[in-house]
Write an enzyme that holds these catalytic residues in place. Structure first.
Site, PDB file in Angstrom:
ATOM      1  N   HIS A  70       0.664  -1.094   0.068  1.00 16.60           N
ATOM      2  CA  HIS A  70       0.001  -0.148   0.104  1.00 16.60           C
ATOM      3  C   HIS A  70       0.819   1.190   0.150  1.00 16.60           C
ATOM      4  O   HIS A  70       0.305   2.493  -0.484  1.00 16.60           O
ATOM      5  CB  HIS A  70      -0.942  -0.099   1.154  1.00 16.60           C
ATOM      6  CG  HIS A  70      -1.974  -0.981   1.066  1.00 16.60           C
ATOM      7  ND1 HIS A  70      -3.391  -0.790   1.359  1.00 16.60           N
ATOM      8  CD2 HIS A  70      -1.958  -2.229   0.681  1.00 16.60           C
ATOM      9  CE1 HIS A  70      -4.167  -1.855   0.886  1.00 16.60           C
ATOM     10  NE2 HIS A  70      -3.240  -2.654   0.505  1.00 16.60           N
ATOM     11  N   ASP A  71       2.098   1.387   0.517  1.00 11.77           N
ATOM     12  CA  ASP A  71       3.007   2.319   0.428  1.00 11.77           C
ATOM     13  C   ASP A  71       3.495   2.493  -0.968  1.00 11.77           C
ATOM     14  O   ASP A  71       3.426   3.460  -1.456  1.00 11.77           O
ATOM     15  CB  ASP A  71       4.206   2.096   1.329  1.00 11.77           C
ATOM     16  CG  ASP A  71       4.962   3.523   1.485  1.00 11.77           C
ATOM     17  OD1 ASP A  71       4.366   4.499   1.563  1.00 11.77           O
ATOM     18  OD2 ASP A  71       6.250   3.281   1.624  1.00 11.77           O
ATOM     19  N   GLY A  85       5.803   6.615  -4.834  1.00 16.37           N
ATOM     20  CA  GLY A  85       6.087   4.922  -4.695  1.00 16.37           C
ATOM     21  C   GLY A  85       6.463   4.411  -3.206  1.00 16.37           C
ATOM     22  O   GLY A  85       5.907   4.803  -2.236  1.00 16.37           O
ATOM     23  N   ASP A  87       8.018   5.024  -0.539  1.00 12.05           N
ATOM     24  CA  ASP A  87       8.444   6.370  -0.024  1.00 12.05           C
ATOM     25  C   ASP A  87       8.083   6.543   1.468  1.00 12.05           C
ATOM     26  O   ASP A  87       8.215   7.707   1.867  1.00 12.05           O
ATOM     27  CB  ASP A  87       7.901   7.355  -1.152  1.00 12.05           C
ATOM     28  CG  ASP A  87       6.513   7.507  -0.939  1.00 12.05           C
ATOM     29  OD1 ASP A  87       5.929   6.779  -0.318  1.00 12.05           O
ATOM     30  OD2 ASP A  87       5.876   8.582  -1.721  1.00 12.05           O
ATOM     31  N   ASP A 214      -6.290 -18.701   2.011  1.00  9.24           N
ATOM     32  CA  ASP A 214      -6.183 -20.346   1.585  1.00  9.24           C
ATOM     33  C   ASP A 214      -6.096 -21.017   2.894  1.00  9.24           C
ATOM     34  O   ASP A 214      -6.117 -20.365   4.087  1.00  9.24           O
ATOM     35  CB  ASP A 214      -5.050 -20.504   0.795  1.00  9.24           C
ATOM     36  CG  ASP A 214      -3.723 -20.293   1.271  1.00  9.24           C
ATOM     37  OD1 ASP A 214      -3.574 -19.968   2.593  1.00  9.24           O
ATOM     38  OD2 ASP A 214      -2.717 -20.488   0.534  1.00  9.24           O
TER      39      ASP A 214
END
Ligand code: HEM
Ligand SMILES: *[C@@H]1O[C@H](CO)[C@@H](O)[C@H](O)[C@H]1NC(C)=O
Ligand SMILES: *[C@@H]1O[C@H](CO)[C@@H](O)[C@H](O)[C@H]1NC(C)=O
Ligand SMILES: *[C@@H]1O[C@H](CO)[C@@H](O)[C@H](O)[C@H]1NC(C)=O
Length: 358
Positions: A70-71, A85, A87, A214
């Site tokens: 997510h970052d 990105g 960061d 899973d």
């Protein structure tokens, strides 16, 4: 015992390496080929002890891995205002980014990492910390190939905007467009989604947490790619939750996005290629994940500190249909080749236990 043998082998490898490469001894006694990497060894140790429950592939490891995605995905090849990105922006600008719908649940990971980020006190960037934690988390999950670690990321100066993180209710077209905009081919999207082999959901069903994707959420094995191809019949809790579709096993949660990617002609054959092919899954994940970890950063400015990353435990098991399932339960999607023939796990039909929360 196994650990002692591993320690001996590692010591031996270090000695034989020293014969060919000049190594420095770090203040904590570890050795490195690049002195700049020394600062990372005690941080790795602290992560293992205090974030990953002494090196387990549980909730803490899963959360750190999701956080790194997510970052990093706050990035666009075509729009420099769409984030920079990997960061650290998700941490540095948490007041903004944690408010985005796609980041629901990320507050847990941020809260878990906060004391450790404070403890490094700026000796490494927050961007590096988040990606280092994710790389180390993977080594606790048997079956991964040892991740690389590039060091020296620059921290964000502004937050990523809303809309960079794919949602489980997005169409395949939308997911592939967003990931493609960040630089990932459809094959690489499937490759990074091997992460869902060591993952679960806390925020899809409003009443339940730790619902695995899973039957083996603490092992980086291929069961995720097998089980997502089976006909769905049941929900772990209520039906009708946004982003969720019926799962094959009681206790398991199936994301709509994983269900669709497993069946779409743009991705189905890449998905199927991971079935019972541990080496392929682990290698393709390793390289796509390495790409994700440096999104937005100038690669030539980074130092290769892969040597600080622990060696993951191997996985030698085989892919299986869950007990009670047969080939008839497979929803064949790849048109180019048939789903591999797999044995069925022995015993009665089982349900999948929830992931204990840390
Ligand atoms: C590309 C589309 C993707 C979608 C739509 C997606 C969606 C989701 C959703 C909805 C959850 C459950 C969150 C919750 O309810 O708590 C989740 C969990 C997770 N995802 Fe993804 N994801 C994607 C890609 C990735 C990638 C690329 C990675 C890592 C490389 C990743 C790693 C994880 C992990 C480790 C978890 C488990 C978190 C935990 O158990 O705390 N995902 N994902
Ligand atoms: C980790 O190991 C230490 C020392 O053996 C022990 O005191 C601690 O309870 C362990 N923590 C967890 C979460 O297992
Ligand atoms: C680039 O991203 C910013 C931030 O989301 C947005 O406001 C802008 O419209 C985007 N520009 C283009 C050309 O898409
Ligand atoms: C943290 O770093 C700052 C700036 O380098 C320094 O002044 C401070 O003493 C450090 N604090 C600790 C607890 O190490």
């Amino acid at each position: 015992m196994a650990f002692k043998i591993l320690a001996l082998l590692t010591a031996f490898a270090a000695v034989s390496n020293a014969a060919i490469t000049r190594r420095v001894t770090c203040p904590d006694g570890n050795t490195a080929t690049n002195a700049a990497c020394c600062v990372l060894f005690p941080i790795v140790q602290n992560l293992q002890t205090n974030l990953f429950d002494n090196g387990t592939c549980g909730d803490g490891a899963h959360a750190a891995l999701r956080l790194s995605f997510h970052d990093a995905i706050g990035f666009s090849r075509t729009n420099s205002s769409f984030g920079t990105g990997a960061d650290g922006s998700i941490f540095i600008f948490q007041n903004t980014e944690l408010g985005f719908h796609a980041n629901i649940g990320i507050d847990d990971a941020v809260a878990q990492e906060t004391p450790l980020i404070k403890a490094v006190n700026g000796s490494i960037s927050t961007a590096d910390f988040i990606q280092l934690a994710a790389a180390v988390s993977l080594t606790n999950c048997p079956g991964t190939v040892r991740p690389t670690f590039m060091f020296g990321r620059k921290d964000a100066t502004f937050p990523a905007p809303d809309g960079t993180v794919p949602e489980p209710f997005d169409s395949v077209t939308k997911i592939l467009e967003r990931m493609g905009d960040a630089g990932f081919s459809p094959a690489e999207v499937v490759a990074v989604l091997a992460s869902h082999s060591i993952a679960g959901a806390d925020n899809i069903d409003p009443n339940l947490v730790g619902l695995p994707f899973d039957s083996t959420p603490s092992t980086f094995d291929t069961q995720f790619f097998i089980e997502t191809q089976l006909v769905g019949t049941t929900f772990p809790g209520t039906s009708g939750n946004q982003g969720e579709v019926a799962a094959p096993l009681q206790g398991e949660l199936r994301l709509q996005s994983d269900f669709l990617l497993a069946r779409d002609q743009r991705t189905a054959c890449f998905w199927q290629a991971n079935v019972n092919n541990q080496a392929h899954m682990a290698r393709t994940f390793q390289s796509a994940f390495a790409k994700m970890q440096i999104l937005g950063q100038e690669e030539s400015d980074l130092i290769d500190c892969s040597e600080v990353i622990p060696i993951p435990a191997p996985f030698t098991g085989k892919g299986m249909l869950p007990a009670g399932f047969t080939r008839a339960d497979v929803q064949q999607a790849c048109r180019a080749s048939p789903f591999p023939t797999l044995p069925t796990a022995p015993g009665p039909v089982t349900s999948v236990a929830a992931i204990p929360q840390s």
